[in-house]
Motif scaffolding. Structure first.
Motif, PDB file in Angstrom:
ATOM      1  N   ALA A  24       0.841  -1.201   0.000  1.00  0.00           N
ATOM      2  CA  ALA A  24       0.000   0.000   0.000  1.00  0.00           C
ATOM      3  C   ALA A  24       0.874   1.249   0.000  1.00  0.00           C
ATOM      4  O   ALA A  24       2.109   1.172   0.038  1.00  0.00           O
ATOM      5  CB  ALA A  24      -0.922   0.001   1.221  1.00  0.00           C
ATOM      6  N   VAL A  25       0.187   2.393  -0.023  1.00  0.00           N
ATOM      7  CA  VAL A  25       0.834   3.692   0.142  1.00  0.00           C
ATOM      8  C   VAL A  25       0.397   4.258   1.483  1.00  0.00           C
ATOM      9  O   VAL A  25      -0.797   4.294   1.794  1.00  0.00           O
ATOM     10  CB  VAL A  25       0.452   4.652  -0.995  1.00  0.00           C
ATOM     11  N   VAL A  26       1.373   4.677   2.286  1.00  0.00           N
ATOM     12  CA  VAL A  26       1.096   5.203   3.621  1.00  0.00           C
ATOM     13  C   VAL A  26       1.455   6.682   3.644  1.00  0.00           C
ATOM     14  O   VAL A  26       2.546   7.073   3.202  1.00  0.00           O
ATOM     15  CB  VAL A  26       1.898   4.443   4.695  1.00  0.00           C
ATOM     16  N   LEU A  27       0.526   7.496   4.139  1.00  0.00           N
ATOM     17  CA  LEU A  27       0.770   8.928   4.298  1.00  0.00           C
ATOM     18  C   LEU A  27       0.944   9.256   5.768  1.00  0.00           C
ATOM     19  O   LEU A  27       0.116   8.866   6.605  1.00  0.00           O
ATOM     20  CB  LEU A  27      -0.405   9.735   3.729  1.00  0.00           C
ATOM     21  N   GLY A  76       4.085  12.787  12.553  1.00  0.00           N
ATOM     22  CA  GLY A  76       4.039  11.372  12.219  1.00  0.00           C
ATOM     23  C   GLY A  76       2.656  10.748  12.231  1.00  0.00           C
ATOM     24  O   GLY A  76       2.522   9.533  12.092  1.00  0.00           O
ATOM     25  N   ARG A  77       1.620  11.573  12.378  1.00  0.00           N
ATOM     26  CA  ARG A  77       0.259  11.038  12.404  1.00  0.00           C
ATOM     27  C   ARG A  77      -0.118  10.498  11.023  1.00  0.00           C
ATOM     28  O   ARG A  77       0.150  11.129  10.009  1.00  0.00           O
ATOM     29  CB  ARG A  77      -0.716  12.133  12.826  1.00  0.00           C
ATOM     30  N   ARG A  78      -0.734   9.311  11.017  1.00  0.00           N
ATOM     31  CA  ARG A  78      -1.142   8.726   9.741  1.00  0.00           C
ATOM     32  C   ARG A  78      -2.338   9.493   9.178  1.00  0.00           C
ATOM     33  O   ARG A  78      -3.270   9.834   9.899  1.00  0.00           O
ATOM     34  CB  ARG A  78      -1.493   7.252   9.906  1.00  0.00           C
ATOM     35  N   ILE A  79      -2.288   9.767   7.882  1.00  0.00           N
ATOM     36  CA  ILE A  79      -3.347  10.508   7.207  1.00  0.00           C
ATOM     37  C   ILE A  79      -4.111   9.548   6.303  1.00  0.00           C
ATOM     38  O   ILE A  79      -3.504   8.844   5.480  1.00  0.00           O
ATOM     39  CB  ILE A  79      -2.762  11.669   6.381  1.00  0.00           C
ATOM     40  N   VAL A  80      -5.417   9.513   6.467  1.00  0.00           N
ATOM     41  CA  VAL A  80      -6.282   8.660   5.654  1.00  0.00           C
ATOM     42  C   VAL A  80      -7.115   9.557   4.747  1.00  0.00           C
ATOM     43  O   VAL A  80      -7.721  10.533   5.200  1.00  0.00           O
ATOM     44  CB  VAL A  80      -7.201   7.803   6.539  1.00  0.00           C
ATOM     45  N   ILE A  81      -7.145   9.230   3.462  1.00  0.00           N
ATOM     46  CA  ILE A  81      -7.933  10.010   2.505  1.00  0.00           C
ATOM     47  C   ILE A  81      -9.349   9.437   2.470  1.00  0.00           C
ATOM     48  O   ILE A  81      -9.671   8.558   1.670  1.00  0.00           O
ATOM     49  CB  ILE A  81      -7.296   9.985   1.105  1.00  0.00           C
ATOM     50  N   ASP A  82     -10.174   9.929   3.377  1.00  0.00           N
ATOM     51  CA  ASP A  82     -11.575   9.519   3.399  1.00  0.00           C
ATOM     52  C   ASP A  82     -12.400  10.557   2.641  1.00  0.00           C
ATOM     53  O   ASP A  82     -11.860  11.461   1.994  1.00  0.00           O
ATOM     54  CB  ASP A  82     -12.065   9.344   4.834  1.00  0.00           C
ATOM     55  N   PRO A  95      -8.572   2.902  -6.040  1.00  0.00           N
ATOM     56  CA  PRO A  95      -9.806   3.688  -5.984  1.00  0.00           C
ATOM     57  C   PRO A  95      -9.544   5.191  -5.918  1.00  0.00           C
ATOM     58  O   PRO A  95      -8.481   5.633  -5.495  1.00  0.00           O
ATOM     59  CB  PRO A  95     -10.469   3.187  -4.694  1.00  0.00           C
ATOM     60  N   VAL A  96     -10.555   5.962  -6.340  1.00  0.00           N
ATOM     61  CA  VAL A  96     -10.477   7.410  -6.271  1.00  0.00           C
ATOM     62  C   VAL A  96     -11.768   7.948  -5.674  1.00  0.00           C
ATOM     63  O   VAL A  96     -12.800   7.260  -5.636  1.00  0.00           O
ATOM     64  CB  VAL A  96     -10.264   8.052  -7.665  1.00  0.00           C
ATOM     65  N   TRP A  97     -11.692   9.190  -5.204  1.00  0.00           N
ATOM     66  CA  TRP A  97     -12.878   9.907  -4.763  1.00  0.00           C
ATOM     67  C   TRP A  97     -13.297  10.851  -5.878  1.00  0.00           C
ATOM     68  O   TRP A  97     -12.497  11.651  -6.353  1.00  0.00           O
ATOM     69  CB  TRP A  97     -12.608  10.688  -3.482  1.00  0.00           C
ATOM     70  N   GLU A 117      -7.335   7.925  -3.525  1.00  0.00           N
ATOM     71  CA  GLU A 117      -7.496   7.476  -2.145  1.00  0.00           C
ATOM     72  C   GLU A 117      -6.162   7.081  -1.536  1.00  0.00           C
ATOM     73  O   GLU A 117      -5.992   7.091  -0.318  1.00  0.00           O
ATOM     74  CB  GLU A 117      -8.461   6.287  -2.090  1.00  0.00           C
ATOM     75  N   ALA A 118      -5.186   6.766  -2.390  1.00  0.00           N
ATOM     76  CA  ALA A 118      -3.887   6.315  -1.884  1.00  0.00           C
ATOM     77  C   ALA A 118      -3.047   7.475  -1.362  1.00  0.00           C
ATOM     78  O   ALA A 118      -2.508   7.409  -0.257  1.00  0.00           O
ATOM     79  CB  ALA A 118      -3.133   5.559  -2.978  1.00  0.00           C
ATOM     80  N   ASN A 119      -2.930   8.562  -2.156  1.00  0.00           N
ATOM     81  CA  ASN A 119      -2.007   9.630  -1.760  1.00  0.00           C
ATOM     82  C   ASN A 119      -2.614  11.023  -1.743  1.00  0.00           C
ATOM     83  O   ASN A 119      -1.916  11.999  -1.494  1.00  0.00           O
ATOM     84  CB  ASN A 119      -0.774   9.635  -2.667  1.00  0.00           C
TER      85      ASN A 119
END
Length: 230
Positions: A98-101, A107-113, A150-152, A168-170
């Motif tokens: 996967a790709v992790v942001l 250092g907080r993980r960012i999720v593209i919701d 996937p994309v938004w 959604e990945a980056n």
């Protein structure tokens, strides 16, 4: 010998006539769709006027150390990039799965919701129309066929139905779609005769139609020469 030649010409003339009737519509579609695409403004098709360039913000003075990044990612990192994302800098870590942001400072993980995708799209949108809808697209559609899924899909309520595709990945905007692009896409579909994915002109249907059109042109030339000889 003359009788055989006359019979051959009769067969060619008959096939030419009926094939011409069948291919006539497709030839019109080829010509019409090609002319339509040529007349459309390329910048309107690309939707470049609907999107702003990536905002230039200062890089953090003390970004998270790479050792801490690796620890928080928790997987082998194949590629690591420090880049701006809206109003902050992030580490984009590509792993085998996967790709992790990660926020580049804390250092907080960012999720593209959906909410984050909406905010990112609004930040890149050049107009002032409100957001009409936000939908997650995981399967290929005509609008998203070239985007990494996937994309938004974030659509704005302007007259051209401007739509930004947010990964959604980056979190990057990976595509812009407008009604002008949608009209161009229909013409493109008709032109290449790919009514499903609308991606390739190397499929049997268009090859067969092109070969038949070539045969039609050659037989028409033969019949024309024969008529002049008479």
């Amino acid at each position: 010998m003359r009788l055989r030649e006359t019979a051959t010409l009769f067969v060619i003339r008959s096939l030419h006539k009926w094939l011409g009737l069948i291919l006539g519509l497709q030839v019109l579609l080829w010509a019409g769709s090609g002319a339509f695409m040529a007349l459309l403004d390329s910048s309107a098709v690309s939707g470049e006027a609907a999107i702003l360039p990536v905002a230039q913000i200062p890089a953090p003075a003390a970004p998270l150390p790479l050792a801490s990044v690796a620890e928080r990612v928790g997987a082998p990192i194949l590629r690591l990039q420090l880049k701006p994302l809206f109003d902050t800098y992030v580490y984009e870590a590509t792993t085998p799965d996967a790709v992790v942001l990660l926020d580049a400072v804390n250092g907080r993980r960012i999720v593209i919701d959906a909410a984050k995708a909406r905010a990112l799209a609004v930040a890149r949108y050049s107009g002032d129309a409100p957001v009409r809808s936000v939908r997650r697209i995981a399967q290929p559609t005509p609008e998203t066929r070239d985007a990494p899924l996937p994309v938004w899909r974030v659509e704005f309520a302007d007259k051209d139905r401007s739509t930004l595709l947010v990964s959604e990945a980056n979190g990057e905007v990976v595509g812009v779609r407008t009604d002008t692009w949608r009209l161009w896409d229909i013409a493109w579909m008709l032109h290449i005769m790919d009514y499903g994915q609308r991606q390739t002109f190397n499929h049997p249907l268009v090859v067969t139609a092109a070969a038949a059109a070539t045969w039609l042109a050659l037989t028409g030339l033969i019949l024309l020469i024969r008529s002049f000889r008479r």
